[in-house]
Scaffold this motif. Structure first.
Motif, PDB file in Angstrom:
ATOM      1  N   LEU A 105       0.820  -1.212   0.000  1.00 18.29           N
ATOM      2  CA  LEU A 105       0.000   0.000   0.000  1.00 18.29           C
ATOM      3  C   LEU A 105       0.855   1.263   0.000  1.00 18.29           C
ATOM      4  N   LEU A 106       1.925   1.266   0.798  1.00 21.97           N
ATOM      5  CA  LEU A 106       2.732   2.470   0.908  1.00 21.97           C
ATOM      6  C   LEU A 106       3.673   2.646  -0.276  1.00 21.97           C
ATOM      7  N   ILE A 107       4.364   1.571  -0.658  1.00 22.74           N
ATOM      8  CA  ILE A 107       5.405   1.704  -1.682  1.00 22.74           C
ATOM      9  C   ILE A 107       4.833   1.673  -3.096  1.00 22.74           C
ATOM     10  N   GLN A 108       3.933   0.768  -3.376  1.00 24.18           N
ATOM     11  CA  GLN A 108       3.403   0.631  -4.732  1.00 24.18           C
ATOM     12  C   GLN A 108       2.231   1.574  -5.002  1.00 24.18           C
ATOM     13  N   LYS A 109       1.273   1.596  -4.085  1.00 26.31           N
ATOM     14  CA  LYS A 109       0.067   2.404  -4.307  1.00 26.31           C
ATOM     15  C   LYS A 109       0.178   3.829  -3.771  1.00 26.31           C
ATOM     16  N   ARG A 110       1.202   4.098  -2.984  1.00 23.25           N
ATOM     17  CA  ARG A 110       1.403   5.421  -2.376  1.00 23.25           C
ATOM     18  C   ARG A 110       0.206   5.831  -1.509  1.00 23.25           C
ATOM     19  N   ASP A 111      -0.388   4.860  -0.834  1.00 26.12           N
ATOM     20  CA  ASP A 111      -1.535   5.099   0.040  1.00 26.12           C
ATOM     21  C   ASP A 111      -1.069   4.999   1.491  1.00 26.12           C
ATOM     22  N   GLU A 112      -0.583   6.118   2.036  1.00 26.28           N
ATOM     23  CA  GLU A 112      -0.020   6.099   3.390  1.00 26.28           C
ATOM     24  C   GLU A 112      -1.093   5.837   4.449  1.00 26.28           C
ATOM     25  N   ASN A 113      -2.272   6.399   4.267  1.00 27.15           N
ATOM     26  CA  ASN A 113      -3.348   6.174   5.245  1.00 27.15           C
ATOM     27  C   ASN A 113      -3.796   4.715   5.243  1.00 27.15           C
ATOM     28  N   GLY A 114      -3.900   4.125   4.067  1.00 24.54           N
ATOM     29  CA  GLY A 114      -4.263   2.711   3.976  1.00 24.54           C
ATOM     30  C   GLY A 114      -3.211   1.818   4.618  1.00 24.54           C
ATOM     31  N   ALA A 115      -1.944   2.153   4.396  1.00 24.21           N
ATOM     32  CA  ALA A 115      -0.849   1.381   5.002  1.00 24.21           C
ATOM     33  C   ALA A 115      -0.885   1.515   6.517  1.00 24.21           C
ATOM     34  N   ARG A 116      -1.148   2.722   7.005  1.00 23.99           N
ATOM     35  CA  ARG A 116      -1.221   2.951   8.446  1.00 23.99           C
ATOM     36  C   ARG A 116      -2.363   2.141   9.060  1.00 23.99           C
ATOM     37  N   GLU A 117      -3.523   2.136   8.404  1.00 25.11           N
ATOM     38  CA  GLU A 117      -4.671   1.379   8.922  1.00 25.11           C
ATOM     39  C   GLU A 117      -4.408  -0.129   8.881  1.00 25.11           C
ATOM     40  N   ALA A 118      -3.770  -0.598   7.806  1.00 25.39           N
ATOM     41  CA  ALA A 118      -3.443  -2.027   7.724  1.00 25.39           C
ATOM     42  C   ALA A 118      -2.462  -2.418   8.828  1.00 25.39           C
ATOM     43  N   LEU A 119      -1.479  -1.579   9.091  1.00 25.38           N
ATOM     44  CA  LEU A 119      -0.529  -1.864  10.171  1.00 25.38           C
ATOM     45  C   LEU A 119      -1.214  -1.856  11.534  1.00 25.38           C
ATOM     46  N   LYS A 120      -2.111  -0.910  11.751  1.00 28.39           N
ATOM     47  CA  LYS A 120      -2.846  -0.877  13.022  1.00 28.39           C
ATOM     48  C   LYS A 120      -3.667  -2.145  13.196  1.00 28.39           C
ATOM     49  N   ASN A 121      -4.258  -2.600  12.101  1.00 29.01           N
ATOM     50  CA  ASN A 121      -5.058  -3.823  12.145  1.00 29.01           C
ATOM     51  C   ASN A 121      -4.177  -5.049  12.416  1.00 29.01           C
ATOM     52  N   LEU A 122      -3.024  -5.109  11.771  1.00 26.84           N
ATOM     53  CA  LEU A 122      -2.139  -6.258  11.937  1.00 26.84           C
ATOM     54  C   LEU A 122      -1.440  -6.285  13.294  1.00 26.84           C
ATOM     55  N   ARG A 123      -0.996  -5.130  13.764  1.00 28.20           N
ATOM     56  CA  ARG A 123      -0.215  -5.066  15.006  1.00 28.20           C
ATOM     57  C   ARG A 123      -1.080  -4.887  16.244  1.00 28.20           C
ATOM     58  N   GLU A 124      -2.347  -4.532  16.048  1.00 25.24           N
ATOM     59  CA  GLU A 124      -3.280  -4.280  17.140  1.00 25.24           C
ATOM     60  C   GLU A 124      -2.741  -3.240  18.117  1.00 25.24           C
ATOM     61  N   LYS A 125      -2.148  -2.183  17.549  1.00 25.34           N
ATOM     62  CA  LYS A 125      -1.713  -1.048  18.357  1.00 25.34           C
ATOM     63  C   LYS A 125      -1.938   0.221  17.556  1.00 25.34           C
ATOM     64  N   ARG A 126      -2.048   1.329  18.248  1.00 25.97           N
ATOM     65  CA  ARG A 126      -2.383   2.596  17.610  1.00 25.97           C
ATOM     66  C   ARG A 126      -1.174   3.289  16.991  1.00 25.97           C
ATOM     67  N   ASN A 127      -0.007   3.182  17.638  1.00 24.12           N
ATOM     68  CA  ASN A 127       1.170   3.899  17.175  1.00 24.12           C
ATOM     69  C   ASN A 127       2.028   3.005  16.282  1.00 24.12           C
ATOM     70  N   VAL A 128       1.946   3.249  14.988  1.00 20.20           N
ATOM     71  CA  VAL A 128       2.723   2.465  14.020  1.00 20.20           C
ATOM     72  C   VAL A 128       3.643   3.363  13.199  1.00 20.20           C
ATOM     73  N   GLU A 129       3.887   4.550  13.705  1.00 17.57           N
ATOM     74  CA  GLU A 129       4.691   5.513  12.944  1.00 17.57           C
ATOM     75  C   GLU A 129       6.124   5.027  12.717  1.00 17.57           C
ATOM     76  N   ASP A 130       6.664   4.288  13.672  1.00 18.46           N
ATOM     77  CA  ASP A 130       8.027   3.761  13.489  1.00 18.46           C
ATOM     78  C   ASP A 130       8.093   2.830  12.282  1.00 18.46           C
ATOM     79  N   GLU A 131       7.076   1.969  12.147  1.00 11.61           N
ATOM     80  CA  GLU A 131       7.067   1.038  11.009  1.00 11.61           C
ATOM     81  C   GLU A 131       6.787   1.760   9.699  1.00 11.61           C
ATOM     82  N   ILE A 132       5.958   2.794   9.730  1.00 13.99           N
ATOM     83  CA  ILE A 132       5.716   3.589   8.520  1.00 13.99           C
ATOM     84  C   ILE A 132       7.016   4.239   8.066  1.00 13.99           C
ATOM     85  N   GLU A 133       7.770   4.763   9.020  1.00 12.27           N
ATOM     86  CA  GLU A 133       9.058   5.376   8.681  1.00 12.27           C
ATOM     87  C   GLU A 133      10.040   4.338   8.143  1.00 12.27           C
ATOM     88  N   GLU A 134      10.015   3.151   8.713  1.00 12.94           N
ATOM     89  CA  GLU A 134      10.872   2.057   8.226  1.00 12.94           C
ATOM     90  C   GLU A 134      10.517   1.692   6.785  1.00 12.94           C
TER      91      GLU A 134
END
Length: 194
Positions: A105-134
């Motif tokens: 979602l982030l790299i191919q589709k350039r959908d940062e909000n979608g990537a953030r929501e998918a990470l929140k869903n997968l990690r079951e935590k609210r703060n995923v900014e570190d992984e988004i930056e990674e």
């Protein structure tokens, strides 16, 4: 895994259909790729190898279940093929509950909000900014890296032993005789129909 069981069971009783020849290869590529993209960095190695382990266990179970004494006879064959059709349909129904890959979602589709929501869903935590930056750093590294050609791969000293190891393992698998055993078993099944 169950699609592979279906393909192995089918191939024991009839000539291989092109669909069943390519199916195990597709499964053994797509599933580890997806798991590698959704897994946290510290779990990626194990997450990528587990599906391949279960794929091989599925092949073993299919070979055992296809023995004439178990389900490889005229009474057990409908159950074996029915089971191998029911399980993939269950997996197909569950496929729609799998989230899209945050990396995709982030790299191919350039959908940062979608990537953030998918990470929140997968990690079951609210703060995923570190992984988004990674993921952003991975994207930047991939864009700045030159395209790898076969010659560049073989001439790269850091990658040479990795390539030699992979080629040796694949050659050993091809030369081990397992293909000849499968061919002999299939020809034996042709001589002795169920």
């Amino acid at each position: 895994m169950y699609l592979n069981i279906m393909s192995c069971a089918y191939c024991d009783f009839s000539p291989p259909h092109p669909f069943f020849i390519f199916l195990p290869g597709i499964i053994s590529s797509v599933v580890p790729l997806y798991i590698g993209e959704i897994a946290p960095r510290n779990l990626r190695g194990g997450g990528v190898t587990i599906p391949l382990l279960f794929l091989n266990i599925g092949v073993l179970l299919a070979q055992i279940a296809a023995l004439r004494e178990i389900l490889g006879n005229s009474k057990g064959l409908p159950f074996l093929l029915g089971l191998s059709g029911l399980l993939p349909l269950t997996e197909l129904a569950l496929l729609f509950s799998c989230p899209e890959s945050p990396r995709y979602l982030l790299i191919q589709k350039r959908d940062e909000n979608g990537a953030r929501e998918a990470l929140k869903n997968l990690r079951e935590k609210r703060n995923v900014e570190d992984e988004i930056e990674e993921l952003r750093q991975e994207d930047l590294a991939e864009r700045t890296e030159k395209a790898m050609t076969t010659f560049r791969l073989l001439s790269n000293q850091n990658m040479r032993w990795h390539v030699i190891t992979i080629v040796a393992l694949m050659a050993g698998q091809q030369l081990s005789g397992i293909n000849a055993v499968r061919k002999a078993k299939m020809s034996q099944n042709d001589k002795n129909p169920i």
